[in-house]
Design an enzyme around this catalytic site. Structure first.
Site, PDB file in Angstrom:
ATOM      1  N   SER A 179      47.463  -3.981 115.834  1.00  8.98           N
ATOM      2  CA  SER A 179      47.629  -3.174 115.002  1.00  8.98           C
ATOM      3  C   SER A 179      47.850  -1.737 115.238  1.00  8.98           C
ATOM      4  O   SER A 179      49.335  -0.997 116.178  1.00  8.98           O
ATOM      5  CB  SER A 179      46.210  -3.012 113.484  1.00  8.98           C
ATOM      6  OG  SER A 179      46.912  -2.298 112.029  1.00  8.98           O
ATOM      7  N   ASP A 430      50.753 -12.317 108.653  1.00 12.98           N
ATOM      8  CA  ASP A 430      50.337 -11.254 108.353  1.00 12.98           C
ATOM      9  C   ASP A 430      50.907 -10.733 107.155  1.00 12.98           C
ATOM     10  O   ASP A 430      52.537 -11.371 108.031  1.00 12.98           O
ATOM     11  CB  ASP A 430      50.416 -10.438 109.381  1.00 12.98           C
ATOM     12  CG  ASP A 430      49.951  -9.292 109.847  1.00 12.98           C
ATOM     13  OD1 ASP A 430      49.236  -8.288 108.734  1.00 12.98           O
ATOM     14  OD2 ASP A 430      50.085  -8.009 110.915  1.00 12.98           O
ATOM     15  N   HIS A 497      46.567 -10.853 111.058  1.00 16.99           N
ATOM     16  CA  HIS A 497      47.034 -10.348 111.176  1.00 16.99           C
ATOM     17  C   HIS A 497      46.955 -10.309 113.107  1.00 16.99           C
ATOM     18  O   HIS A 497      46.643  -9.448 113.511  1.00 16.99           O
ATOM     19  CB  HIS A 497      46.237  -8.437 110.650  1.00 16.99           C
ATOM     20  CG  HIS A 497      46.941  -7.428 111.338  1.00 16.99           C
ATOM     21  ND1 HIS A 497      48.012  -6.618 110.976  1.00 16.99           N
ATOM     22  CD2 HIS A 497      45.794  -6.399 111.495  1.00 16.99           C
ATOM     23  CE1 HIS A 497      47.296  -5.931 111.350  1.00 16.99           C
ATOM     24  NE2 HIS A 497      46.515  -5.434 111.288  1.00 16.99           N
TER      25      HIS A 497
END
Ligand code: NAG
Ligand code: NAG
Ligand code: NAG
Ligand code: NAG
Ligand code: NAG
Ligand code: NAG
Ligand code: NAG
Length: 520
Positions: A179, A430, A497
């Site tokens: 991320s 994601d 994610h």
């Protein structure tokens, strides 16, 4: 573990703690950081935890670390440093949700050992950073105003950390994160390698998972329509809505950009037309607030579009988000239809296959790491309530007056000049930092004399290298991959994610073979 590893493992088992200890303690006292036992936990690999001050800053700035010794001496040469994103999220999230030795059992704070812990593949260091994140502390006023501060704090801290654990200085270092760590890691690696840094570390690779390392407008807006199209069935998006997004992509010029990204190898650089959602760094020097919903209440901007005209209005004429807001419009559409019951139940942008029975582990971390006895065991007694993510830090860094130049500007130098292996990976489910945006960003990048991959990623990879026992060729692949000129890309099926959270076994193989084993 391969056979050679096994032999080494048993042969050295008795000797290691002694060797390790005598080397480790030379010149510094690490015993005060040793984690002896953790309340409610099965017995852990040898580990050290606590806080160390950030040199060169005001008193009160301390970063929390938790260092695990490798469980397999065959991997004694490797040190993995794990970063969660946010900005402002604790690395204990990764540690307890699939990459570290412990996992929560179901929706409880009971702990079990994770068989796919990366501590079997090297020494693993978890750090809560920037200052104030997780168990780390910060002075007032908050001293990490921008990404440059964050980078400086971490690199200075790392130096004093390595003085405490000097035997780690010579390890092969792998910086891994997900991320927002897609920004932290390239900046940290550059600072360590480009500057005249007294630390001459052996940084071998960086791995960016579902990372925000590309241009924000490209990763978010340019990619969104295509992603919705691919996942329309699961997301329950009717044709009329998809058509509205196609119209929007055409109008905004995204279709042209996406088309160029489909060429392998790419013919030239991809332009990002306009300044979608005011997110394009180079044209964003005025910094409009991105999600300013103050006008939402007066009806001038509709944050609940449910039909094609509502979508077009929101993408093209929105007073909420700025021009060509496909990303925020898609988010609004899905949260609205999910709440109305016509969309995916309990829609989650981090993993579109999450549903109402998916467990949210962040509250579990909050509950467990707030316990006094746990804090005492980690040498951070009296820390008060722990929270996995800190929204003040997120707000500070995302709202910094000088926007962070996209990290992809730094990556080509790391690969070409410093011979770092760059591993980029994504979970297919994601939606926040979706794989279309990641692939687009890779194809737009030039390293070692060429732009992008010459072939579309299509080779299958598997959770384990072993051939299937029955000799059949119909094993289910874990996803597709490509690797060229020192850059690899893996697209994991069935993961969102945080890939290791849903695919710990597949991710373990990836770390073993690709990252530490340097297959790609
Ligand atoms: C978040 O970080 C800020 C800055 O260090 C601090 O003032 C605040 O108390 C933190 N909030 C939480 C919930 O930990
Ligand atoms: C591609 O790279 C060029 C040059 O670095 C940059 O101007 C452009 O914005 C990038 N496009 C995308 C889609 O990231
Ligand atoms: C679209 O939805 C809006 C509410 O968001 C409604 O006012 C409008 O009448 C709808 N238009 C059509 C064509 O159904
Ligand atoms: C958006 O606004 C323009 C004028 O600024 C208008 O011509 C167009 O019809 C509007 N589009 C939609 C979908 O409302
Ligand atoms: C929710 O997701 C889990 C895991 O993917 C799945 O096993 C379960 O059947 C799903 N539940 C519903 C109600 O769809
Ligand atoms: C997990 O537990 C919390 C707190 O008891 C509860 O609010 C939440 O609904 C539970 N989640 C699931 C998926 O059961
Ligand atoms: C670059 O790294 C690769 C491993 O990824 C290694 O095989 C090669 O020898 C390195 N080249 C130089 C010049 O160091």
């Amino acid at each position: 573990m391969n056979l050679l590893g096994m032999v080494y493992f048993f042969h050295f088992l008795w000797a290691v703690p002694v060797l390790f200890f005598s080397k480790a303690t030379r010149g510094s006292d690490i015993s005060r950081f040793e984690v002896n036992s953790l309340p409610g936990s099965p017995s852990l690999p040898t580990s050290w935890a606590g806080r160390l001050p950030v040199p060169g800053t005001q008193k009160g700035n301390n970063l929390f670390f938790w260092l695990f010794k490798t469980e397999d001496v065959a991997y004694d040469d490797d040190l993995i440093i794990w970063f969660n994103g946010g900005p402002g999220c604790s690395s204990l999230i990764g540690m307890t949700t699939g990459n570290g030795p412990l996992s929560f059992v179901g929706n409880s704070t009971d702990l079990a050992l994770n068989p796919y812990s990366w501590t079997k593949l090297g020494h693993v260091l978890y750090v809560d950073q920037p200052v104030g994140t997780g168990f780390s502390t910060a002075s007032t006023p908050y001293p990490a105003e921008n990404n440059a501060d964050v980078t400086t704090h971490f690199t200075q801290w790392l130096q004093s950390f390595l003085d405490l654990f000097p035997y780690l200085k010579s390890k092969n270092i792998h910086l891994m994160g997900e991320s927002y760590a897609g920004i932290y890691i390239p900046y940290i690696a550059s600072a360590l390698l480009e500057n005249t840094n007294p630390l001459s570390l052996n940084i071998k690779s960086i791995s960016l998972g579902d990372g925000s390392w590309g241009n924000a407008a490209a990763m978010a807006d340019v990619a969104m329509g295509t992603y919705l199209h691919i996942q329309a069935h699961h997301l329950r998006i009717p044709k009329s809505i998809l058509s509205a997004f196609i119209t929007a992509d055409n109008f905004c010029g995204f279709t042209e950009t996406l088309k160029k990204a489909q060429e392998y190898p790419p013919g030239s650089k991809f332009r990002i037309p306009g300044n979608p959602e005011n997110m394009n760094y180079r044209r964003d020097l005025r910094r409009h607030p991105r999600r300013d919903l103050t006008t939402a209440g007066d009806g001038s901007c509709n944050i609940n579009p449910i039909n094609a005209s509502g979508i077009l209005d929101s993408v093209l004429n929105s007073t909420c988000y700025g021009p060509c807001a496909t990303f925020s419009t898609a988010m609004d559409y899905l949260t609205t239809t999910s709440a109305l019951g016509t969309g995916p139940p309990c829609y989650d942008v981090y993993d579109i296959f999450h549903n109402c029975s998916t467990i949210d582990s962040l509250p579990l971390l909050g509950e467990y790491f707030s316990q006094k006895d746990v804090q005492k065991a980690l040498h951070v007694e009296e820390s008060g309530p722990y929270s996995a993510c800190n929204s003040t830090i997120l707000g500070t860094l995302l709202g910094a007056t000088s926007p962070v130049p996209p990290a992809y500007n730094l990556l080509p130098t790391l690969v070409t000049k410093h011979n770092l292996s760059l591993h980029i990976y994504n979970g297919k489910w994601d939606m926040l930092l979706n794989h279309i945006g990641t692939e687009l960003s890779i194809q737009n990048m030039t390293w070692r004399g060429g732009q992008g991959f010459t072939e579309r990623p299509h080779r299958l990879f598997f959770a384990d290298n072993a051939a299937p026992a029955d000799g059949s060729s119909c094993r289910a692949g874990a996803g597709v991959w490509a690797a060229e000129r020192g850059v690899s890309y893996h697209l994991f099926d069935g993961a969102g994610h945080s890939v290791f959270a849903s695919k710990p076994r597949e991710m373990f193989s990836f770390v073993r073979d690709v990252v530490v084993g340097r297959r790609a």
